[in-house]
Design a protein around this motif. Structure first.
Motif, PDB file in Angstrom:
ATOM      1  N   ASP A 165       4.273  13.432 -12.471  1.00 17.14           N
ATOM      2  CA  ASP A 165       3.412  12.707 -13.414  1.00 17.14           C
ATOM      3  C   ASP A 165       4.146  11.630 -14.201  1.00 17.14           C
ATOM      4  O   ASP A 165       3.497  10.833 -14.894  1.00 17.14           O
ATOM      5  CB  ASP A 165       2.764  13.694 -14.397  1.00 17.14           C
ATOM      6  CG  ASP A 165       1.716  14.570 -13.739  1.00 17.14           C
ATOM      7  OD1 ASP A 165       1.216  14.188 -12.668  1.00 17.14           O
ATOM      8  OD2 ASP A 165       1.401  15.639 -14.291  1.00 17.14           O
ATOM      9  N   THR A 166       5.471  11.610 -14.130  1.00 16.04           N
ATOM     10  CA  THR A 166       6.195  10.544 -14.828  1.00 16.04           C
ATOM     11  C   THR A 166       6.172   9.234 -14.049  1.00 16.04           C
ATOM     12  O   THR A 166       6.604   8.201 -14.560  1.00 16.04           O
ATOM     13  CB  THR A 166       7.660  10.949 -15.093  1.00 16.04           C
ATOM     14  OG1 THR A 166       8.312  11.214 -13.847  1.00 16.04           O
ATOM     15  CG2 THR A 166       7.719  12.192 -15.972  1.00 16.04           C
ATOM     16  N   TRP A 167       5.708   9.280 -12.829  1.00 16.13           N
ATOM     17  CA  TRP A 167       5.503   8.060 -12.024  1.00 16.13           C
ATOM     18  C   TRP A 167       4.015   7.750 -12.072  1.00 16.13           C
ATOM     19  O   TRP A 167       3.196   8.471 -11.525  1.00 16.13           O
ATOM     20  CB  TRP A 167       5.976   8.304 -10.591  1.00 16.13           C
ATOM     21  CG  TRP A 167       5.707   7.161  -9.647  1.00 16.13           C
ATOM     22  CD1 TRP A 167       5.310   5.886  -9.946  1.00 16.13           C
ATOM     23  CD2 TRP A 167       5.820   7.200  -8.223  1.00 16.13           C
ATOM     24  NE1 TRP A 167       5.167   5.140  -8.815  1.00 16.13           N
ATOM     25  CE2 TRP A 167       5.476   5.916  -7.728  1.00 16.13           C
ATOM     26  CE3 TRP A 167       6.180   8.193  -7.306  1.00 16.13           C
ATOM     27  CZ2 TRP A 167       5.476   5.606  -6.382  1.00 16.13           C
ATOM     28  CZ3 TRP A 167       6.176   7.873  -5.959  1.00 16.13           C
ATOM     29  CH2 TRP A 167       5.837   6.594  -5.497  1.00 16.13           C
ATOM     30  N   ASN A 168       3.682   6.646 -12.734  1.00 10.05           N
ATOM     31  CA  ASN A 168       2.274   6.299 -12.932  1.00 10.05           C
ATOM     32  C   ASN A 168       1.848   5.012 -12.235  1.00 10.05           C
ATOM     33  O   ASN A 168       0.672   4.861 -11.913  1.00 10.05           O
ATOM     34  CB  ASN A 168       1.974   6.162 -14.432  1.00 10.05           C
ATOM     35  CG  ASN A 168       2.168   7.457 -15.173  1.00 10.05           C
ATOM     36  OD1 ASN A 168       1.530   8.442 -14.870  1.00 10.05           O
ATOM     37  ND2 ASN A 168       3.065   7.461 -16.152  1.00 10.05           N
ATOM     38  N   PHE A 169       2.781   4.092 -12.034  1.00  7.57           N
ATOM     39  CA  PHE A 169       2.422   2.754 -11.555  1.00  7.57           C
ATOM     40  C   PHE A 169       3.332   2.339 -10.400  1.00  7.57           C
ATOM     41  O   PHE A 169       4.494   2.727 -10.355  1.00  7.57           O
ATOM     42  CB  PHE A 169       2.558   1.717 -12.675  1.00  7.57           C
ATOM     43  CG  PHE A 169       1.836   2.081 -13.935  1.00  7.57           C
ATOM     44  CD1 PHE A 169       0.487   1.812 -14.070  1.00  7.57           C
ATOM     45  CD2 PHE A 169       2.508   2.694 -14.983  1.00  7.57           C
ATOM     46  CE1 PHE A 169      -0.185   2.155 -15.229  1.00  7.57           C
ATOM     47  CE2 PHE A 169       1.846   3.033 -16.144  1.00  7.57           C
ATOM     48  CZ  PHE A 169       0.484   2.765 -16.269  1.00  7.57           C
ATOM     49  N   SER A 170       2.790   1.553  -9.487  1.00  6.56           N
ATOM     50  CA  SER A 170       3.583   0.985  -8.399  1.00  6.56           C
ATOM     51  C   SER A 170       3.191  -0.468  -8.174  1.00  6.56           C
ATOM     52  O   SER A 170       1.998  -0.795  -8.148  1.00  6.56           O
ATOM     53  CB  SER A 170       3.354   1.753  -7.091  1.00  6.56           C
ATOM     54  OG  SER A 170       3.978   3.004  -7.111  1.00  6.56           O
ATOM     55  N   ILE A 206      -0.511  -3.506   2.850  1.00  4.98           N
ATOM     56  CA  ILE A 206       0.535  -2.747   2.162  1.00  4.98           C
ATOM     57  C   ILE A 206      -0.042  -1.889   1.038  1.00  4.98           C
ATOM     58  O   ILE A 206       0.309  -0.706   0.904  1.00  4.98           O
ATOM     59  CB  ILE A 206       1.618  -3.695   1.618  1.00  4.98           C
ATOM     60  CG1 ILE A 206       2.344  -4.398   2.767  1.00  4.98           C
ATOM     61  CG2 ILE A 206       2.592  -2.943   0.717  1.00  4.98           C
ATOM     62  CD1 ILE A 206       3.048  -3.476   3.747  1.00  4.98           C
ATOM     63  N   THR A 207      -0.915  -2.452   0.224  1.00  5.12           N
ATOM     64  CA  THR A 207      -1.461  -1.658  -0.884  1.00  5.12           C
ATOM     65  C   THR A 207      -2.387  -0.552  -0.381  1.00  5.12           C
ATOM     66  O   THR A 207      -2.475   0.509  -1.007  1.00  5.12           O
ATOM     67  CB  THR A 207      -2.185  -2.542  -1.909  1.00  5.12           C
ATOM     68  OG1 THR A 207      -3.253  -3.265  -1.272  1.00  5.12           O
ATOM     69  CG2 THR A 207      -1.227  -3.520  -2.571  1.00  5.12           C
ATOM     70  N   ALA A 208      -3.063  -0.773   0.753  1.00  6.07           N
ATOM     71  CA  ALA A 208      -3.869   0.304   1.340  1.00  6.07           C
ATOM     72  C   ALA A 208      -2.969   1.468   1.739  1.00  6.07           C
ATOM     73  O   ALA A 208      -3.306   2.646   1.532  1.00  6.07           O
ATOM     74  CB  ALA A 208      -4.647  -0.206   2.539  1.00  6.07           C
ATOM     75  N   HIS A 209      -1.802   1.146   2.309  1.00  9.24           N
ATOM     76  CA  HIS A 209      -0.860   2.214   2.661  1.00  9.24           C
ATOM     77  C   HIS A 209      -0.337   2.910   1.407  1.00  9.24           C
ATOM     78  O   HIS A 209      -0.267   4.152   1.365  1.00  9.24           O
ATOM     79  CB  HIS A 209       0.311   1.635   3.461  1.00  9.24           C
ATOM     80  CG  HIS A 209       1.361   2.650   3.764  1.00  9.24           C
ATOM     81  ND1 HIS A 209       1.227   3.587   4.773  1.00  9.24           N
ATOM     82  CD2 HIS A 209       2.574   2.906   3.172  1.00  9.24           C
ATOM     83  CE1 HIS A 209       2.290   4.364   4.799  1.00  9.24           C
ATOM     84  NE2 HIS A 209       3.121   3.969   3.841  1.00  9.24           N
ATOM     85  N   MET A 210       0.040   2.144   0.415  1.00  8.45           N
ATOM     86  CA  MET A 210       0.545   2.737  -0.824  1.00  8.45           C
ATOM     87  C   MET A 210      -0.487   3.674  -1.444  1.00  8.45           C
ATOM     88  O   MET A 210      -0.159   4.782  -1.885  1.00  8.45           O
ATOM     89  CB  MET A 210       0.914   1.622  -1.814  1.00  8.45           C
ATOM     90  CG  MET A 210       2.093   0.761  -1.369  1.00  8.45           C
ATOM     91  SD  MET A 210       2.297  -0.761  -2.359  1.00  8.45           S
ATOM     92  CE  MET A 210       2.843  -0.069  -3.921  1.00  8.45           C
ATOM     93  N   LYS A 211      -1.727   3.246  -1.451  1.00  6.08           N
ATOM     94  CA  LYS A 211      -2.791   4.078  -2.031  1.00  6.08           C
ATOM     95  C   LYS A 211      -3.015   5.334  -1.197  1.00  6.08           C
ATOM     96  O   LYS A 211      -3.304   6.408  -1.737  1.00  6.08           O
ATOM     97  CB  LYS A 211      -4.070   3.255  -2.147  1.00  6.08           C
ATOM     98  CG  LYS A 211      -5.249   3.978  -2.791  1.00  6.08           C
ATOM     99  CD  LYS A 211      -4.935   4.499  -4.172  1.00  6.08           C
ATOM    100  CE  LYS A 211      -4.819   3.420  -5.197  1.00  6.08           C
ATOM    101  NZ  LYS A 211      -4.652   3.986  -6.580  1.00  6.08           N
ATOM    102  N   SER A 212      -2.860   5.243   0.127  1.00  8.82           N
ATOM    103  CA  SER A 212      -3.053   6.423   0.975  1.00  8.82           C
ATOM    104  C   SER A 212      -1.955   7.452   0.758  1.00  8.82           C
ATOM    105  O   SER A 212      -2.188   8.659   0.866  1.00  8.82           O
ATOM    106  CB  SER A 212      -3.104   6.010   2.455  1.00  8.82           C
ATOM    107  OG  SER A 212      -1.821   5.627   2.928  1.00  8.82           O
ATOM    108  N   VAL A 213      -0.743   6.986   0.441  1.00  7.27           N
ATOM    109  CA  VAL A 213       0.392   7.889   0.233  1.00  7.27           C
ATOM    110  C   VAL A 213       0.403   8.447  -1.186  1.00  7.27           C
ATOM    111  O   VAL A 213       0.732   9.620  -1.399  1.00  7.27           O
ATOM    112  CB  VAL A 213       1.711   7.160   0.539  1.00  7.27           C
ATOM    113  CG1 VAL A 213       2.922   8.031   0.209  1.00  7.27           C
ATOM    114  CG2 VAL A 213       1.760   6.728   1.993  1.00  7.27           C
ATOM    115  N   THR A 214       0.055   7.613  -2.154  1.00 10.41           N
ATOM    116  CA  THR A 214       0.073   8.018  -3.568  1.00 10.41           C
ATOM    117  C   THR A 214      -1.278   7.678  -4.197  1.00 10.41           C
ATOM    118  O   THR A 214      -1.388   6.736  -4.977  1.00 10.41           O
ATOM    119  CB  THR A 214       1.209   7.308  -4.326  1.00 10.41           C
ATOM    120  OG1 THR A 214       1.092   5.879  -4.113  1.00 10.41           O
ATOM    121  CG2 THR A 214       2.565   7.784  -3.841  1.00 10.41           C
TER     122      THR A 214
END
Length: 266
Positions: A41-46, A80-88
């Protein structure tokens, strides 16, 4: 053979390596608390990247909605952001500063055309972008004692003027909100080492610049703002000393206690 910078966005292997790297980071175990980063939970933004640029000046459709530069960067961003959203899926994803417009307008610091690639309206419409973000250092121009030129695309004169800067800040917020996204001024800063002029916009001491920028941004219904950059070193330049005071004041802009007070009240 040379490998062009633009192939970072075009090449399928580059795209896959980028996605693999993000997946590896997300699935790494935090050695302090034992959690996978994606569950921490300390990781909130990418950000997809920091101030990503295309930097190609021979686009046959330069400074138009048909721009090749912009189309390739937008396609990259969507993938790229679709992949990022699928992973996190529970992390908030953004581009990493969209502070450009495809229209080229003489003098305008933000409306500087398609050579860079991003456009803050089109890019904030991407479904897998959770919030609109921009980096803006208003005094990083040919005269560092003053703000740069802003707002010419929005109808303000081709001169340094405070209303143009305020209009640009409002437009960032209005565009992001119009696209259903929160607005973040993710990097704002100015140097300790310059004696700023107050003739057009109050900048000196620098806490007053931060105060005025935050008032303009939050007064326009902005959502989040970040000051660049915090440090515990004595530091000069853009640093904000996180204890407020480094023990030695070399000029009035070295006292960061008022900046800490400003941050704590926001």
């Amino acid at each position: 053979a040379s490998y062009k910078l633009q192939n970072f966005y075009r090449d399928s292997n580059c795209r896959q390596m980028f996605k693999d790297n993000y997946t590896n980071i997300a699935n790494r175990t935090n050695t302090i608390n034992g959690l996978l980063y994606k569950n921490d939970d300390t990781w909130n933004f990418s950000e997809a990247g920091n101030e990503l640029r295309y930097d190609q000046v021979n686009d046959p459709w330069q400074h138009s909605l048909l721009s090749h530069n912009m189309a390739e960067m937008l396609d990259w961003t969507e993938e790229i952001t679709a992949h990022m959203k699928s992973v996190t899926p529970d992390k908030l994803i953004t581009f990493g500063s969209m502070a450009h417009k495809w229209q080229w307008t003489s003098g305008d610091t933000i409306a500087n055309g398609t050579d860079y690639g991003p456009d803050y309206d089109l890019f904030s419409q991407v479904d897998t972008i959770d919030y609109g973000d921009f980096h803006m250092y208003p005094t990083q121009g040919s005269d560092p004692t003053q703000i740069q030129k802003y707002g010419q695309r929005l109808g303000y004169p081709n001169t340094v003027n405070a209303p143009g800067l305020r209009a640009q800040i409002r437009d960032f917020v209005d565009v992001f909100k119009g696209n259903g996204k929160p607005a973040s001024w993710s990097e704002a800063g100015l140097s300790k080492d310059i004696s700023y002029s107050n003739t057009i916009y109050t900048l000196n001491p620098r806490v007053e610049a931060f105060r005025n920028w935050s008032n303009d941004f939050f007064g326009a219904d902005g959502d989040a703002m970040g000051i660049w950059t915090g440090t515990y070193n004595t530091g000069t330049g853009y640093s904000v000393h996180l204890s407020g005071w480094n023990g030695v004041y070399t000029n009035e802009n070295s006292n960061d206690i008022p900046i800490q007070d400003l941050i704590s009240t926001r």
